[in-house]
Design an enzyme around this catalytic site. Structure first.
Site, PDB file in Angstrom:
ATOM      1  CG  ASP A 198     -16.352  -0.115  12.038  1.00  0.00           C
ATOM      2  OD1 ASP A 198     -16.363  -1.350  11.914  1.00  0.00           O
ATOM      3  OD2 ASP A 198     -16.076   0.473  13.105  1.00  0.00           O
ATOM      4  CE1 TYR A 258      -8.500   2.044  10.697  1.00  0.00           C
ATOM      5  CE2 TYR A 258      -6.968   0.790  12.058  1.00  0.00           C
ATOM      6  CZ  TYR A 258      -8.037   0.832  11.177  1.00  0.00           C
ATOM      7  OH  TYR A 258      -8.633  -0.338  10.769  1.00  0.00           O
TER       8      TYR A 258
END
Length: 244
Positions: A53, A111
């Site tokens: 994002d 992540y």
């Protein structure tokens, strides 16, 4: 004959509207494609392993493209780094089997979300500052529940265009790196849009005592996005690793 190539790269996502090409903002994918097309003197489309994002970073991103007659991948890597902006770096370019796909051949992605609990001017760009007193033991107890479920609809951005909200998480835990710095690490076969930031926001609510472990369990097993915590800012999130 067309040959497929993998590009291994990293980027600072601060000034980009995410990885994927957007109609209303500059993206990492767009910048790399333009530079590749300039150097190779032909249109080149690249496909990434995921869609980070806006503002999210990658210590490792993998992308692929198809091309005929590329004889010197080291020279292309060098030349590409010369013309790319300083916030994008290419590690290497290498030929792979034509059946390999940067996105669909990946078996896992990892992540990390970084936070710091004392105001620090040198952490602010790539870590989230909170002055709440957090119970990381409870946060890790809650994180373990993520390994027991498959449907992550409670952590999927509302209205996201996905065919399934099923994910297989293989690790999820908080790691302390100093008296005032931590990161949350999570590995899964796939991630939903906004999923990691929503998970972190909900775990921080557990650490603050805003929700109980029992309430977290209800959110995980039967909740909706509105039941989970807020989505955390993107500047502290890093795509750390991709395995094939």
């Amino acid at each position: 004959m067309m040959q497929r190539y993998f590009i291994y790269l990293s980027y600072d996502g601060t000034h980009y509207h995410g990885w994927q090409i957007q109609p209303n903002g500059i993206s990492v994918q767009e910048v790399i494609q333009k530079c590749l097309s300039t150097l190779l003197r032909q249109p080149v489309d690249i496909t990434g392993a995921g869609r980070t994002d806006a503002g999210v970073h990658a210590r490792l991103m993998v992308a692929h493209f198809d091309l005929e007659d590329l004889t010197d991948t080291e020279q292309l890597t060098y030349r590409l780094n010369r013309i790319l902006p300083q916030d994008i770096s290419i590690f290497r370019i290498e030929p792979v089997d034509n059946e390999m796909h940067a996105r669909f051949s990946a078996t896992s992605r990892t992540y990390r979300y970084y936070i710091h609990t004392r105001k620090d001017p040198f952490e602010r760009h790539y870590s989230y500052f909170t002055n709440y007193k957090l119970d990381f033991t409870k946060m890790n107890q809650a994180a373990l529940k993520l390994l027991d479920i498959e449907d992550f609809k409670a952590f999927c951005k509302a209205g996201a265009d996905v065919k399934t909200t099923l994910c297989h998480v293989t690790q999820a835990h908080w790691v302390q790196t100093s008296p005032t710095t931590w990161y949350f690490e999570i590995t899964a076969n796939r991630f939903l849009r906004n999923m990691v930031r929503a998970v972190v926001g909900t775990l921080i609510d557990v650490g603050r005592g805003k929700i109980t472990l029992e309430a977290f369990n209800k959110i995980v097993y039967a909740g909706t996005r509105s039941d989970a915590g807020e989505s955390m800012p993107g500047n502290a999130l890093f795509l750390e690793d991709i395995q094939y």
